[in-house]
Design an enzyme around this catalytic site. Structure first.
Site, PDB file in Angstrom:
ATOM      1  CG  HIS A  89      -1.927  -1.081   1.230  1.00 61.82           C
ATOM      2  ND1 HIS A  89      -2.454  -1.614   2.382  1.00 61.82           N
ATOM      3  CD2 HIS A  89      -2.497  -1.766   0.210  1.00 61.82           C
ATOM      4  CE1 HIS A  89      -3.319  -2.566   2.079  1.00 61.82           C
ATOM      5  NE2 HIS A  89      -3.352  -2.685   0.761  1.00 61.82           N
ATOM      6  CB  ALA A 129      -5.559   3.595  24.749  1.00 59.81           C
ATOM      7  N   PRO A 179      -3.739  -8.246  20.442  1.00 57.72           N
ATOM      8  CG  PRO A 179      -3.934  -9.348  18.387  1.00 57.72           C
ATOM      9  CD  PRO A 179      -4.402  -8.137  19.128  1.00 57.72           C
TER      10      PRO A 179
END
Length: 674
Positions: A518, A540, A545
C-alpha cells in the site's frame, strides 16, 4: 534496483494489476509469493515473528487480477533468484494470500504452475518445499491443480484453503509451533489457538477455524432480542417511514446507488448480494458511462433477467433516481478527481466510494476538503469499498457469492470492523464469521496515505450505532490514525470493546527500507511503526493480541465475554440462501458441460494466450521458429524439421512475385526436389 526488481517494476507499469518485488537477502532460504498488499505484509510479519527475518529473501505481492502470463513472468523471476545458490537446510517457498475479491485464483495459479514445471530440476536440486494457502474466486480449481502438480513434480507441495487462518502455513513451513499455541503439532496448535475449535479430521491438515459462538459462550441457542435492539428497530422503522437513515448508518436495506463506469461484473455482484439478502428493491439504481449514449444493460435478479438504465451523464442519473444517495466511482486515477468533484455538487449524494488506485495525493486532499464541506462520506481511494450484511455492499466487496455465503454476510452479526486493506477485509469477514456471530458492518478505507475517511470516523459511527456491539480495527505501519482511536478509547468517546492489530511489525527487522504494497504503508518516524501503534492502543485499553495469529482467539474471547454479560444475545442461524450461478462461471468451475458449436484443431484462442497447435504464441516468438515453423504448426499441426521449414520459406519467397519467370523457376525447383 537489481535487474530482477527493475523487470518486475517494468511489468507493473504495463498492467492495471499490481506486481511488486524487493530483494531483501538473495541468499535467504525463505521466499514468498503472496497475493494482496495487506496479506503480503501479514505473511512477512508472521515470518519475522518466528525469528526468520534474517532468512526472508524477498518482499513482494501480486494483486488486481494479473493474467496467467503476468503471474508466470512474476513467478519465473522469483524461482530464478531462489534457485541460483543452494542452502544446506534447503529452501521454502510460501505461496500465500488472503481471500480474493475478484482475482480468479485458478487463472493466476496456471502461471505459477507453469513456472514451477519449468524450474522442476532446479527446485529439486535446491531441496525446495512449497506451502500454499489461497482462497477467492475459483479457489477449489486452483488448489486442485496445485495438489496434482505436487504429485508429479517431485517437490513437496502442501496446499490449504480458507478453512485455515491466513498465515497458518508459515509456522508449518518453518517447522515452528504457531505463536501462543500449546503442543508441538500444527493441528493441535491451531485447535488450541482458537478456543473450542474443531481439529481437522484429515491427517496432516490444519484444524478448522470454526468456533460455535453459542457453545463457546456457554449459553443455549435461544431466540432472543438484545437489550438495545429496540433502538435499532426504532431507527429502521423511522427510515421505513421516510425519515431517512441516521447519520451513523450510511448503508441500509433501502440504500440505492449509482455505479459510475461500465462495471457489469461488479453490478451483477451487488444485485446477487441484494437477492440473497432478500432485498425488495435492487441496490443499484442505474449506471453512468460518459463515453456512450443512454441505453439499457441486461443483468440477472436471481434467475430472472432484468434491465438497468445506463446514462451518459451523472446529472441525468441523479434526476431520474433522486433516492440514490451513494455513488460507487470506478473512474480511472486520471479522471476520478473531476468526476468525484462533480458528484460532490449533488445534494442527494451522501456517500462516495473511490475504487481507483494511484490517485495523486494532492487530488485526494482536495477531495477530502470538498467532501467535508459538503458533509459527504468519502471512502477510498484505493479501496474495494465496504459491506453491511443483509443490507448493502459496494462493488466487489466480499468477493464471490460462495465466499459471502461462507462468511455469513447475508445476515447481520454484532462485530463492525474497519481496515485499510481490501483483501484483508475479506479475511476479517472469514475470521469474524468463524469466531463470533458475524459481521455487522465492514469498511476498507483504502491503502493510500490520505484516505477520504479515517479509522476514527467509522469507529465513532459504530460507537453510535445500537446494532453494533463490538469493534475491530486492522491498521498498518505508516500514518498516525491509530493513535486517534487510542485517544478516543482513553477519553471514553468509544466505550464499546475494541479489538485491534497493526500489521507491518516486521518493518523494523529489515536492514533495508521496504515500501510495502500500500502507498501509505511506510513509517516516516518511530511513532508510525506498527509496534509503537500496537503498544499505544494496548496502553489505552484496546484489546491487542501479541501477534496477528492470536487475533481470532482474542476476538472469540471478547465476544464470549459480551455474551456472558448479556450484551450480545445469540440468535438462531437462518437458513443459508440458495445462490444462482451464471452458466459461464459454472462451466469454468466444471459444474456443467455443453457440446462445442465450433471445433478448431489448428489454433486455440480460448485462454489467456493464443495457441498454434498447442504452442503458445509467446513461445513462437521466443524460439524464433519463423514463417516456416508457423506454417508447419498451422498446416501440419506439428513442428517440422528445420530443413522442411526452410523449404516452405523458400517456396514462399519464390512465389511472392507471380511473374512467368518466377513461376517457371518455382516449378523447376519443386520438380527437382520431388
Amino acid at each position: 534496483l537489481s535487474k530482477e526488481e527493475a523487470y518486475i517494476q517494468e511489468l507493473d507499469a504495463k498492467t492495471g494489476a499490481s506486481l511488486k518485488l524487493t530483494i531483501l537477502n538473495k541468499d535467504g532460504r525463505v521466499w514468498t509469493m503472496v497475493a494482496g498488499g495487506g496479506a503480503s505484509v501479514v505473511y512477512s510479519d508472521a515470518i519475522a515473528a518466528l525469528g526468520f527475518a534474517g532468512e526472508l529473501a524477498n518482499y513482494g505481492e501480486y494483486s488486481g487480477a494479473p493474467t496467467e502470463t503476468q503471474t508466470y513472468e512474476y513467478a519465473k523471476t522469483i524461482l530464478d533468484l531462489m534457485t541460483r545458490a543452494p542452502h544446506p537446510d534447503g529452501k521454502v517457498l510460501i505461496i500465500g494470500g488472503g481471500i480474493a475479491n475478484f482475482t480468479n485464483v485458478a487463472t493466476t495459479f496456471k502461471g505459477i504452475i507453469r513456472a514451477l514445471k519449468e524450474y522442476k530440476q532446479a527446485l529439486i536440486a535446491n531441496k525446495v518445499r512449497v506451502f500454499v494457502r489461497r482462497a477467492g474466486p475459483n479457489w477449489q480449481e486452483g488448489l486442485r491443480a496445485m495438489r496434482e502438480l505436487g504429485e508429479t513434480l517431485g517437490v513437496e507441495i502442501r496446499v490449504y484453503g480458507p478453512e485455515t487462518h491466513v498465515t497458518a502455513i508459515v509456522p508449518l513451513a518453518l517447522g515452528k509451533a504457531s505463536a501462543g499455541a500449546v503442543g508441538a503439532g500444527f493441528k493441535d496448535s491451531l485447535a488450541k489457538q482458537i478456543p473450542d475449535s474443531n481439529a481437522g479430521t484429515t491427517p496432516g491438515t490444519p484444524g478448522q477455524m470454526d468456533v460455535d459462538p453459542l457453545r463457546s459462550a456457554g449459553s443455549a441457542a435461544t431466540p432472543a432480542v438484545a437489550p438495545t435492539a429496540a433502538a435499532a428497530a426504532a431507527a429502521a422503522a423511522a427510515e421505513e417511514a421516510g425519515a431517512g437513515a441516521p447519520w451513523y448508518s450510511p448503508f441500509t436495506a433501502h440504500t440505492r446507488a449509482i455505479v459510475y463506469g461500465m462495471q457489469p461484473r461488479a453490478v451483477q455482484g451487488m444485485l446477487d448480494f441484494d437477492f440473497i439478502c432478500k432485498r425488495k428493491v435492487p441496490s443499484v439504481a442505474c449506471m453512468v458511462y460518459p463515453f456512450g449514449g443512454n441505453h439499457v444493460q441486461k443483468f440477472y435478479w436471481g434467475t430472472q433477467e432484468t434491465l438497468l438504465p445506463v446514462f451518459a451523464s451523472l446529472g441525468e442519473a441523479a434526476k431520474r433516481f433522486p433516492d440514490a444517495d451513494v455513488v460507487v466511482n470506478f473512474a480511472s486515477c486520471r479522471s476520478v478527481y473531476e468526476s468525484t468533484k462533480e458528484m460532490l455538487g449533488y445534494p442527494q449524494i451522501r456517500t462516495i466510494a473511490i475504487i481507483a488506485e494511484g490517485v495523486p495525493e494532492r487530488h485526494t486532499r482536495k477531495l477530502i476538503s470538498l467532501s467535508q464541506k459538503a458533509s459527504v462520506t468519502l471512502i477510498g481511494p484505493a479501496t474495494v469499498g465496504g459491506i453491511k450484511p443483509g443490507c448493502f455492499k459496494i462493488g466487489n466487496t466480499g468477493g464471490m457469492m460462495d465466499n459471502i455465503a461462507s462468511s455469513k454476510l447475508y445476515r447481520p452479526g454484532s462485530v463492525a470492523y474497519v481496515s485499510k486493506s481490501g483483501g484483508m477485509s475479506n479475511e476479517l469477514n472469514n475470521i469474524v464469521a468463524r469466531t463470533t456471530d458475524g459481521v455487522y458492518e465492514g469498511v476498507a478505507i483504502g491503502g493510500d496515505r490520505y484516505p477520504g475517511t479515517t479509522f476514527l470516523d467509522h469507529m465513532l459511527r459504530y460507537e453510535a450505532d445500537p446494532g453494533c456491539k463490538m469493534l475491530l480495527l486492522l491498521g498498518e505501519v505508516g500514518g498516525v490514525e491509530e493513535y486517534k482511536v487510542a485517544e478516543a478509547v482513553r477519553a471514553k468517546k468509544i466505550t464499546k470493546p475494541v479489538v485491534a492489530w497493526c500489521i507491518g511489525t516486521c518493518a523494523g527487522m529489515f536492514e533495508t527500507e521496504v515500501q510495502f504494497g500500500h502507498a501509505g504503508a511506510l513509517a516516516n518516524s518511530d511513532s508510525e511503526t506498527a509496534e509503537a501503534k500496537n503498544a499505544a492502543m494496548r496502553a489505552a485499553g484496546v484489546h491487542v493480541p501479541k501477534t496477528f495469529e492470536e487475533l481470532p482467539a482474542l476476538l472469540n474471547q471478547v465476544y464470549s465475554d459480551l455474551v456472558q454479560a448479556g450484551t450480545i444475545v445469540p440468535r438462531p442461524e437462518p437458513e443459508a440462501p440458495k445462490i444462482p450461478i451464471d452458466y459461464a462461471w459454472a462451466q469454468e468451475l466444471g459444474l456443467v458441460r455443453k457440446p462445442a458449436s465450433f471445433v478448431s484443431t489448428i489454433c486455440d484462442d480460448r485462454g489467456q494466450e493464443l495457441l498454434y497447435a498447442g504452442m503458445r504464441i509467446s513461445d513462437v516468438f521466443k524460439e524464433d521458429i519463423g514463417i516456416g515453423g508457423v506454417l508447419s504448426l498451422l498446416w501440419f499441426k506439428r513442428r517440422l524439421p528445420a530443413y522442411a521449414c526452410k523449404f516452405i520459406e523458400m517456396v514462399l519467397m519464390l512465389t511472392a512475385d507471380h511473374g512467368p519467370a518466377v513461376s517457371g523457376a518455382h516449378n523447376t525447383i519443386v520438380t527437382a526436389r520431388a
